[in-house]
Design a protein around this motif. Structure first.
Motif, PDB file in Angstrom:
ATOM      1  N   ARG A 266      -2.866   0.713  41.498  1.00 22.23           N
ATOM      2  CA  ARG A 266      -3.242   2.051  41.029  1.00 22.23           C
ATOM      3  C   ARG A 266      -4.205   2.738  41.994  1.00 22.23           C
ATOM      4  O   ARG A 266      -4.084   3.924  42.273  1.00 22.23           O
TER       5      ARG A 266
ATOM      6  N   ILE B 128      -5.236  -2.746  32.709  1.00 23.53           N
ATOM      7  CA  ILE B 128      -5.055  -1.400  32.162  1.00 23.53           C
ATOM      8  C   ILE B 128      -4.976  -0.417  33.330  1.00 23.53           C
ATOM      9  O   ILE B 128      -5.897  -0.353  34.160  1.00 23.53           O
ATOM     10  N   ALA B 129      -3.912   0.336  33.408  1.00 20.33           N
ATOM     11  CA  ALA B 129      -3.678   1.220  34.563  1.00 20.33           C
ATOM     12  C   ALA B 129      -4.345   2.573  34.353  1.00 20.33           C
ATOM     13  O   ALA B 129      -3.693   3.601  34.203  1.00 20.33           O
ATOM     14  N   SER B 130      -5.672   2.576  34.330  1.00 22.69           N
ATOM     15  CA  SER B 130      -6.427   3.803  34.097  1.00 22.69           C
ATOM     16  C   SER B 130      -7.418   4.036  35.235  1.00 22.69           C
ATOM     17  O   SER B 130      -8.495   3.434  35.262  1.00 22.69           O
TER      18      SER B 130
ATOM     19  N   HIS C   2      -3.735   4.999  27.602  1.00 24.91           N
ATOM     20  CA  HIS C   2      -4.400   4.033  28.486  1.00 24.91           C
ATOM     21  C   HIS C   2      -5.647   4.605  29.157  1.00 24.91           C
ATOM     22  O   HIS C   2      -6.593   3.876  29.425  1.00 24.91           O
TER      23      HIS C   2
ATOM     24  N   GLY D 267      -9.321   2.965  28.747  1.00 23.92           N
ATOM     25  CA  GLY D 267     -10.187   2.659  29.888  1.00 23.92           C
ATOM     26  C   GLY D 267     -11.584   3.218  29.717  1.00 23.92           C
ATOM     27  O   GLY D 267     -12.588   2.546  30.006  1.00 23.92           O
TER      28      GLY D 267
ATOM     29  N   HIS E 256      -0.289  -7.576  25.810  1.00 20.44           N
ATOM     30  CA  HIS E 256      -0.139  -8.013  27.202  1.00 20.44           C
ATOM     31  C   HIS E 256       0.468  -9.410  27.290  1.00 20.44           C
ATOM     32  O   HIS E 256       1.309  -9.686  28.158  1.00 20.44           O
TER      33      HIS E 256
ATOM     34  N   TYR F 176       3.103  -1.986  31.626  1.00 19.24           N
ATOM     35  CA  TYR F 176       2.237  -1.820  32.795  1.00 19.24           C
ATOM     36  C   TYR F 176       0.791  -1.496  32.409  1.00 19.24           C
ATOM     37  O   TYR F 176      -0.121  -1.655  33.215  1.00 19.24           O
ATOM     38  N   SER F 177       0.579  -1.050  31.154  1.00 24.53           N
ATOM     39  CA  SER F 177      -0.772  -0.686  30.717  1.00 24.53           C
ATOM     40  C   SER F 177      -0.851  -0.770  29.199  1.00 24.53           C
ATOM     41  O   SER F 177      -0.866   0.247  28.502  1.00 24.53           O
TER      42      SER F 177
ATOM     43  N   THR G 118      -2.698  -4.797  39.113  1.00 28.54           N
ATOM     44  CA  THR G 118      -2.682  -3.467  38.492  1.00 28.54           C
ATOM     45  C   THR G 118      -3.716  -2.550  39.121  1.00 28.54           C
ATOM     46  O   THR G 118      -3.415  -1.425  39.511  1.00 28.54           O
TER      47      THR G 118
ATOM     48  N   SER H 164      -4.850  -5.190  22.709  1.00 30.52           N
ATOM     49  CA  SER H 164      -4.339  -4.984  24.059  1.00 30.52           C
ATOM     50  C   SER H 164      -3.956  -6.326  24.691  1.00 30.52           C
ATOM     51  O   SER H 164      -2.904  -6.455  25.327  1.00 30.52           O
TER      52      SER H 164
END
Length: 443
Positions: free
Chosen positions: A265, A213-215, A167, A171, A138, A159-160, A261, A134
């Motif tokens: 979110r 991470i967009a979670s 994602h 998470g 990134h 974005y993630s 991020t 990851s």
């Protein structure tokens, strides 16, 4: 043909039991790495399990375990739900996802308690590999899409970046990773300092990964895991408990303020929630509002099928029928995104009661050590959180849960030779991992 049908000798059975334990270690490693490789490895395990024979002897003790029984009851109710469902194809898809509920029965028939630390470490190492990749994506060292010839290895997004998992799953995996390391740091007092330092570095490494991470499900799960771990550790020391909770609050607030991020979110989720509640316009107001709408319409389905549910395969058809035309784009969504309404929609209040019986069986389990019982509590708390976001029946969450739960409740030494981990065994493990990765990617 006669040799194939003849039952293997006891020596061969013991060798198979040993191989199964080794393969379960590799299975735990592959869960956060590659679903196809993990599935191929399980079929190998299943073939060995079937060839070993003597099912009554090996399964008897596992079947008598109350937690295994709770898993089987929950699975059986879904199987019964297939008898009164109309959408057979979707029902089969659901049963395929639920097959992992049967795995503890198989795992406990061969699992040796001496392999438990190795299984946990294998998952942690697999999750660490996922986190490292990851970071590499990134930092744009690796591409967002990677293929070998015609075989796609991963596809993720800027974005993630989570190349091996969705994602949301990534998470949740980070949450488990952090929870295990934090528990180790706080509770294993006699461990060598350099091991604690390595664990602390890994924990910080994972927390930074979560920051890009967009979670949102991952954020919620992480906070709960850290909170539960601290409560478990300092439950008898109120001062340390309160000061630790305050420290966690400061860390979470810092991540929220300094991670673009996370900040974006969380703010979007709050805004979408408010708009969904106020305007009752769900689809146009983002995923959080969509989940609210799906939950509201799901409750209408539950009311009409309260006791036994609509059937294992019919719940989404009935849910879509409840969605009005002005919100018809909600019908495009594949699942209700809330397991707490999905279960009663499928198998009624009886099914929901069976799920909570499973949770009760886990939380009240006593035939294990304090450390393993604490890990069970952390796993259960995590599960109860990410189920709100609709995650439970995936190819990451449920396999991971059943493997770790099986490891925590295993309490038997099998009649096999257990050797310490060394370079030779490491290279053997690595060779098998590469083999099953090739099979999983190319099949």
């Amino acid at each position: 043909m006669t040799n194939i049908l003849r039952a293997p000798s006891q020596t061969t059975k013991d060798k198979i039991t040993l191989w199964l334990n080794h393969l379960l270690v590799l299975y735990a490693f592959l869960i956060p790495i590659h679903n196809g490789a993990k599935s191929s490895l399980f079929f190998t395990m299943l073939a060995l399990f079937l060839y070993r024979r003597d099912f009554g002897f090996y399964l008897k003790e596992a079947f008598s375990n109350r937690i295994v029984q709770a898993f089987l009851i929950f699975y059986a109710l879904h199987a019964i739900g297939m008898l009164y469902t109309d959408n057979i194809d979707y029902g089969k898809d659901q049963m395929d996802r639920l097959k992992y509920l049967l795995f503890p029965l198989v795992f406990l028939s061969f699992l040796d308690i001496r392999f438990v630390p190795r299984i946990v470490l294998a998952f942690l190492f697999g999750m660490l590999i996922s986190i490292i990749f990851s970071y590499l994506v990134h930092l744009q060292i690796l591409p967002y899409v990677f293929s070998i010839g015609k075989y796609e290895v991963w596809e993720t997004f800027a974005y993630s970046p989570a190349p091996f998992l969705a994602h949301g799953e990534h998470g949740v995996g980070i949450s488990f990773f952090v929870g295990f390391l934090l528990y180790y740091i706080l509770n294993f007092k006699n461990e060598e300092k350099f091991k604690k330092v390595i664990a602390l570095v890994g924990l910080v490494f994972a927390l930074i990964n979560m920051s890009f991470i967009a979670s949102r499900t991952g954020y919620m799960t992480l906070v709960v895991v850290i909170f539960i771990t601290i409560v478990i550790t300092y439950r008898e020391n109120i001062k340390l408990l309160l000061s630790s909770v305050f420290l966690v609050f400061i860390v979470c607030l810092s991540i929220y303020n300094f991670s673009e991020t996370v900040n974006q979110r969380v703010n979007v989720a709050i805004t979408n929630f408010e708009k969904g509640i106020e305007n009752k316009e769900y689809y146009e107001n983002g995923s959080t509002a969509q989940r609210i709408g799906l939950t509201i319409y799901s409750i209408e389905v539950i009311k009409e099928n309260f006791l036994f549910g609509a059937g294992t395969g019919d719940h989404m058809d009935l849910l879509r029928a409840k969605i009005p035309d002005e919100e018809k784009r909600l019908r495009e969504i594949a699942k209700p995104h809330n397991v707490y309404v999905q279960i009663p929609m499928q198998i009624g209040i009886i099914g929901l009661a069976s799920f909570f019986f499973l949770i009760y069986s886990l939380l009240s389990y006593k035939n294990t050590s304090r450390e393993k019982k604490d890990i069970i509590v952390i796993l259960v708390a995590s599960t109860l959180v990410f189920m709100v976001g609709g995650m439970f029946y995936g190819t990451f969450e449920l396999p991971l849960i059943v493997v770790l739960i099986s490891a925590m409740i295993a309490n038997k030494e099998q009649t096999i030779t257990f050797n310490n981990f060394d370079k030779k065994l490491f290279f053997k493990y690595s060779a098998f991992v590469i083999l099953f990765l090739i099979i999983g990617i190319t099949r």
